[in-house]
Design a protein around this motif. Structure first.
Motif, PDB file in Angstrom:
ATOM      1  N   GLN A 168     -35.527 -48.825   2.665  1.00 20.16           N
ATOM      2  CA  GLN A 168     -35.812 -47.408   2.893  1.00 20.16           C
ATOM      3  C   GLN A 168     -34.660 -46.498   2.482  1.00 20.16           C
ATOM      4  O   GLN A 168     -34.827 -45.273   2.439  1.00 20.16           O
ATOM      5  N   ILE A 169     -33.500 -47.076   2.174  1.00 22.33           N
ATOM      6  CA  ILE A 169     -32.351 -46.263   1.787  1.00 22.33           C
ATOM      7  C   ILE A 169     -32.656 -45.373   0.586  1.00 22.33           C
ATOM      8  O   ILE A 169     -32.300 -44.177   0.580  1.00 22.33           O
ATOM      9  N   PRO A 170     -33.307 -45.858  -0.478  1.00 18.47           N
ATOM     10  CA  PRO A 170     -33.615 -44.964  -1.599  1.00 18.47           C
ATOM     11  C   PRO A 170     -34.451 -43.749  -1.216  1.00 18.47           C
ATOM     12  O   PRO A 170     -34.375 -42.713  -1.873  1.00 18.47           O
ATOM     13  N   GLU A 171     -35.261 -43.873  -0.152  1.00  9.52           N
ATOM     14  CA  GLU A 171     -36.053 -42.721   0.287  1.00  9.52           C
ATOM     15  C   GLU A 171     -35.169 -41.606   0.834  1.00  9.52           C
ATOM     16  O   GLU A 171     -35.503 -40.418   0.726  1.00  9.52           O
ATOM     17  N   ILE A 172     -34.045 -41.992   1.431  1.00 10.27           N
ATOM     18  CA  ILE A 172     -33.181 -41.007   2.073  1.00 10.27           C
ATOM     19  C   ILE A 172     -32.481 -40.122   1.054  1.00 10.27           C
ATOM     20  O   ILE A 172     -32.306 -38.921   1.268  1.00 10.27           O
ATOM     21  N   PHE A 173     -32.107 -40.700  -0.070  1.00 12.38           N
ATOM     22  CA  PHE A 173     -31.338 -39.946  -1.056  1.00 12.38           C
ATOM     23  C   PHE A 173     -32.254 -39.182  -2.005  1.00 12.38           C
ATOM     24  O   PHE A 173     -33.353 -39.640  -2.327  1.00 12.38           O
ATOM     25  N   PRO A 174     -31.798 -38.028  -2.493  1.00 12.93           N
ATOM     26  CA  PRO A 174     -32.630 -37.207  -3.374  1.00 12.93           C
ATOM     27  C   PRO A 174     -32.548 -37.618  -4.839  1.00 12.93           C
ATOM     28  O   PRO A 174     -33.170 -36.980  -5.682  1.00 12.93           O
ATOM     29  N   GLN A 175     -31.763 -38.653  -5.153  1.00 13.28           N
ATOM     30  CA  GLN A 175     -31.614 -39.079  -6.529  1.00 13.28           C
ATOM     31  C   GLN A 175     -31.721 -40.603  -6.618  1.00 13.28           C
ATOM     32  O   GLN A 175     -31.777 -41.303  -5.608  1.00 13.28           O
ATOM     33  N   GLN A 176     -31.757 -41.085  -7.846  1.00 10.62           N
ATOM     34  CA  GLN A 176     -31.782 -42.526  -8.076  1.00 10.62           C
ATOM     35  C   GLN A 176     -30.449 -43.126  -7.651  1.00 10.62           C
ATOM     36  O   GLN A 176     -29.379 -42.596  -7.954  1.00 10.62           O
ATOM     37  N   LEU A 177     -30.503 -44.249  -6.942  1.00 12.98           N
ATOM     38  CA  LEU A 177     -29.297 -44.953  -6.556  1.00 12.98           C
ATOM     39  C   LEU A 177     -28.992 -46.038  -7.574  1.00 12.98           C
ATOM     40  O   LEU A 177     -29.880 -46.775  -8.000  1.00 12.98           O
ATOM     41  N   GLN A 178     -27.731 -46.116  -7.949  1.00 12.00           N
ATOM     42  CA  GLN A 178     -27.274 -47.154  -8.869  1.00 12.00           C
ATOM     43  C   GLN A 178     -26.387 -48.116  -8.082  1.00 12.00           C
ATOM     44  O   GLN A 178     -25.322 -47.749  -7.618  1.00 12.00           O
ATOM     45  N   TRP A 179     -26.859 -49.346  -7.930  1.00 10.36           N
ATOM     46  CA  TRP A 179     -26.199 -50.301  -7.044  1.00 10.36           C
ATOM     47  C   TRP A 179     -25.052 -51.014  -7.752  1.00 10.36           C
ATOM     48  O   TRP A 179     -25.245 -51.661  -8.770  1.00 10.36           O
ATOM     49  N   TYR A 180     -23.879 -50.886  -7.175  1.00  4.51           N
ATOM     50  CA  TYR A 180     -22.715 -51.635  -7.630  1.00  4.51           C
ATOM     51  C   TYR A 180     -22.640 -52.953  -6.870  1.00  4.51           C
ATOM     52  O   TYR A 180     -23.269 -53.136  -5.830  1.00  4.51           O
ATOM     53  N   ASP A 181     -21.846 -53.887  -7.407  1.00  5.35           N
ATOM     54  CA  ASP A 181     -21.789 -55.215  -6.817  1.00  5.35           C
ATOM     55  C   ASP A 181     -21.134 -55.237  -5.441  1.00  5.35           C
ATOM     56  O   ASP A 181     -21.535 -55.993  -4.571  1.00  5.35           O
ATOM     57  N   ASN A 182     -20.066 -54.441  -5.239  1.00  2.76           N
ATOM     58  CA  ASN A 182     -19.430 -54.433  -3.925  1.00  2.76           C
ATOM     59  C   ASN A 182     -18.632 -53.151  -3.722  1.00  2.76           C
ATOM     60  O   ASN A 182     -18.467 -52.347  -4.644  1.00  2.76           O
ATOM     61  N   VAL A 183     -18.125 -52.971  -2.524  1.00  2.00           N
ATOM     62  CA  VAL A 183     -17.493 -51.709  -2.165  1.00  2.00           C
ATOM     63  C   VAL A 183     -16.139 -51.508  -2.845  1.00  2.00           C
ATOM     64  O   VAL A 183     -15.643 -50.378  -2.901  1.00  2.00           O
ATOM     65  N   LEU A 351     -12.002 -60.744  -3.166  1.00  2.00           N
ATOM     66  CA  LEU A 351     -13.345 -60.618  -3.716  1.00  2.00           C
ATOM     67  C   LEU A 351     -14.359 -61.393  -2.894  1.00  2.00           C
ATOM     68  O   LEU A 351     -15.496 -60.946  -2.723  1.00  2.00           O
ATOM     69  N   GLN A 352     -13.960 -62.524  -2.353  1.00  2.13           N
ATOM     70  CA  GLN A 352     -14.862 -63.269  -1.485  1.00  2.13           C
ATOM     71  C   GLN A 352     -15.150 -62.485  -0.210  1.00  2.13           C
ATOM     72  O   GLN A 352     -16.264 -62.512   0.322  1.00  2.13           O
ATOM     73  N   PHE A 353     -14.142 -61.761   0.277  1.00  2.00           N
ATOM     74  CA  PHE A 353     -14.299 -61.011   1.523  1.00  2.00           C
ATOM     75  C   PHE A 353     -15.347 -59.922   1.389  1.00  2.00           C
ATOM     76  O   PHE A 353     -16.176 -59.719   2.284  1.00  2.00           O
ATOM     77  N   VAL A 354     -15.322 -59.207   0.275  1.00  2.00           N
ATOM     78  CA  VAL A 354     -16.294 -58.129   0.108  1.00  2.00           C
ATOM     79  C   VAL A 354     -17.618 -58.644  -0.440  1.00  2.00           C
ATOM     80  O   VAL A 354     -18.623 -57.923  -0.410  1.00  2.00           O
ATOM     81  N   GLY A 355     -17.639 -59.887  -0.949  1.00  2.00           N
ATOM     82  CA  GLY A 355     -18.883 -60.444  -1.466  1.00  2.00           C
ATOM     83  C   GLY A 355     -19.066 -60.099  -2.914  1.00  2.00           C
ATOM     84  O   GLY A 355     -19.602 -59.040  -3.238  1.00  2.00           O
ATOM     85  N   ASN A 356     -18.593 -60.936  -3.801  1.00  2.00           N
ATOM     86  CA  ASN A 356     -18.635 -60.633  -5.239  1.00  2.00           C
ATOM     87  C   ASN A 356     -19.937 -61.132  -5.856  1.00  2.00           C
ATOM     88  O   ASN A 356     -19.939 -61.918  -6.793  1.00  2.00           O
ATOM     89  N   ALA A 357     -21.080 -60.688  -5.299  1.00  2.00           N
ATOM     90  CA  ALA A 357     -22.372 -61.091  -5.837  1.00  2.00           C
ATOM     91  C   ALA A 357     -22.691 -60.295  -7.094  1.00  2.00           C
ATOM     92  O   ALA A 357     -22.100 -59.261  -7.370  1.00  2.00           O
ATOM     93  N   THR A 358     -23.667 -60.775  -7.858  1.00  2.00           N
ATOM     94  CA  THR A 358     -24.031 -60.093  -9.103  1.00  2.00           C
ATOM     95  C   THR A 358     -25.532 -59.834  -9.153  1.00  2.00           C
ATOM     96  O   THR A 358     -26.166 -59.962 -10.175  1.00  2.00           O
ATOM     97  N   CYS A 359     -26.089 -59.444  -7.990  1.00  2.00           N
ATOM     98  CA  CYS A 359     -27.546 -59.297  -7.911  1.00  2.00           C
ATOM     99  C   CYS A 359     -28.012 -57.883  -8.207  1.00  2.00           C
ATOM    100  O   CYS A 359     -29.202 -57.637  -8.273  1.00  2.00           O
ATOM    101  N   HIS A 360     -27.093 -56.954  -8.402  1.00  2.00           N
ATOM    102  CA  HIS A 360     -27.493 -55.566  -8.605  1.00  2.00           C
ATOM    103  C   HIS A 360     -27.227 -55.139 -10.042  1.00  2.00           C
ATOM    104  O   HIS A 360     -26.386 -55.704 -10.730  1.00  2.00           O
ATOM    105  N   SER A 361     -27.918 -54.096 -10.465  1.00  2.00           N
ATOM    106  CA  SER A 361     -27.725 -53.572 -11.806  1.00  2.00           C
ATOM    107  C   SER A 361     -26.510 -52.669 -11.847  1.00  2.00           C
ATOM    108  O   SER A 361     -26.226 -51.949 -10.891  1.00  2.00           O
TER     109      SER A 361
END
Length: 383
Positions: A168-183, A351-361
């Protein structure tokens, strides 16, 4: 509350008030929280009976108002934090006694918020953006919305939860969200940390003698100042590269947001109509351009660079000069790796602490700002 999706906005400043009117305008149930010690806007809304918005969003809006955190936590499982970074500790202290295991926190601008509170809050997930969704400011009790970005970078900590938890997070924002791999990627992509402190400290005399009576971008970012901004940006990109991230330069990002075709940042600064609509210049050196962007952005950048073997000498100089100007040791008091509990970690462990996954665009570089008709926004405070 109704069956509509509800959101609690934590912080009633520029971004918080803008987010509140936008969400109400789009049919959400919204609570706007102001800290009891920073309740000027909350009191003004209560006095007037509504929150007025102009330009990109027009009308009178009636969010639920609160100055008690318990009310905000109970109102919604989505908590959007919009306070400046130097107010994060106060918010964390207020939230740490609540069971947030079903709550999702969104920090705008994040500036490593998720890492700062990872041992304090038991939230289901913490999301961070690198900028405000809006170019906006509050003036004379009105929310002036100059524009709404068409795209916004965001990342989650941890980033291992399934889509069902934040679909539901994309509904909250007024624009397209672009997901990065980690913070880390989001924290390293903050253009505020590149632009604001350098232009401020290199114009210290002018700021103090004129009380900010000049145009911060057009007058303050000369070719020489622009060269220093570009030098710090190169160091930022080198740190990101050593961490395994390929990020945009600050000039590329700003051209993506606002358009134009420039090779030097000083040329963009001189010609940008959005940032030169008003002067938007600090009136003193304790302004958040220095007091927020140095300790909460440049300090963690520099320390991450040291951890991965990047010598960021210009960045270090900016922090040290800012510390002398304001009489504060920002390396000690800022969001350093020791305060984040990460000073003993290796690059791999970080990188392991923040989770270096590659599942997002990755984020596209084509984001632009949609300006309001005949708007005259200053976007330096809320990007």
């Amino acid at each position: 509350m109704s069956s509509k999706l509800s959101v609690s906005i934590i912080g009633a400043g520029n971004c918080g008030c803008t987010f509140a009117v936008d969400l109400v305008n789009r049919g959400f149930d919204v609570l706007l929280y102001g800290h009891p010690h920073h309740r000027r806007n909350i009191d003004a809304i209560r006095r007037d009976g509504h929150l007025v918005a102009r330009m990109a969003i027009e009308g009178k809006f009636h969010p639920t108002l609160a100055t008690e955190m318990a009310t905000a936590v109970q109102f919604s499982r989505f908590l959007v934090i919009t306070v400046p970074s130097y107010g994060h500790d106060d918010i964390i202290n207020e939230l740490k006694d609540f069971d947030l295991s079903r709550h999702i926190i969104v920090a705008i601008n994040g500036n490593f918020f998720g890492l700062a509170c990872s041992k304090e809050l038991n939230a289901l997930a913490i999301l961070e953006t690198n900028a405000s969704p809006y170019a906006s400011w509050v003036q004379k009790g009105e929310v002036l919305v100059g524009g709404i970005k068409t795209s916004l970078p965001i990342a989650a900590f941890p980033n291992t939860l399934g889509e069902k938890h934040w679909c539901q997070i994309p509904e909250i924002f007024p624009q397209q969200l672009q997901w990065y791999d980690n913070v880390f990627e989001i924290g390293m992509q903050s253009n505020n940390g590149v632009i604001h402190p350098i232009a401020a400290i290199l114009n210290t005399g002018r700021i103090e003698s004129t009380k900010g009576d000049f145009f911060f971008y057009r007058d303050g970012i000369s070719p020489s100042v622009g060269s220093v901004i570009e030098a710090v940006d190169r160091e930022r990109l080198a740190i990101a590269d050593a961490l395994g991230f390929q990020l945009q330069s600050v000039l590329q990002e700003m051209l993506g947001f606002y358009g134009g075709n420039f090779d030097k940042f000083s040329d963009f600064a001189f010609h940008t109509s959005v940032h030169n609509a008003t002067n938007a210049t600090p009136t003193q050196m304790q302004d958040r351009f220095v007091a927020e962007d140095v300790p909460y952005i440049l300090v963690p950048w520099y320390e991450l660079g040291a951890k991965v073997g990047v010598e960021a000498r210009t960045m270090k100089a900016v922090v040290e000069i800012s510390s002398v100007i304001n009489g504060v040791n920002y390396f000690e008091s800022g969001r350093n790796l020791r305060r984040l509990g990460m000073d003993q970690m290796s690059r791999t462990e970080l990188l392991q602490f923040v989770g270096n996954a590659t599942c997002h665009s990755p984020w596209s570089s084509t984001a632009v700002l949609n300006p309001a008709p005949s708007a005259t926004p200053s976007a330096t405070r809320n990007r």
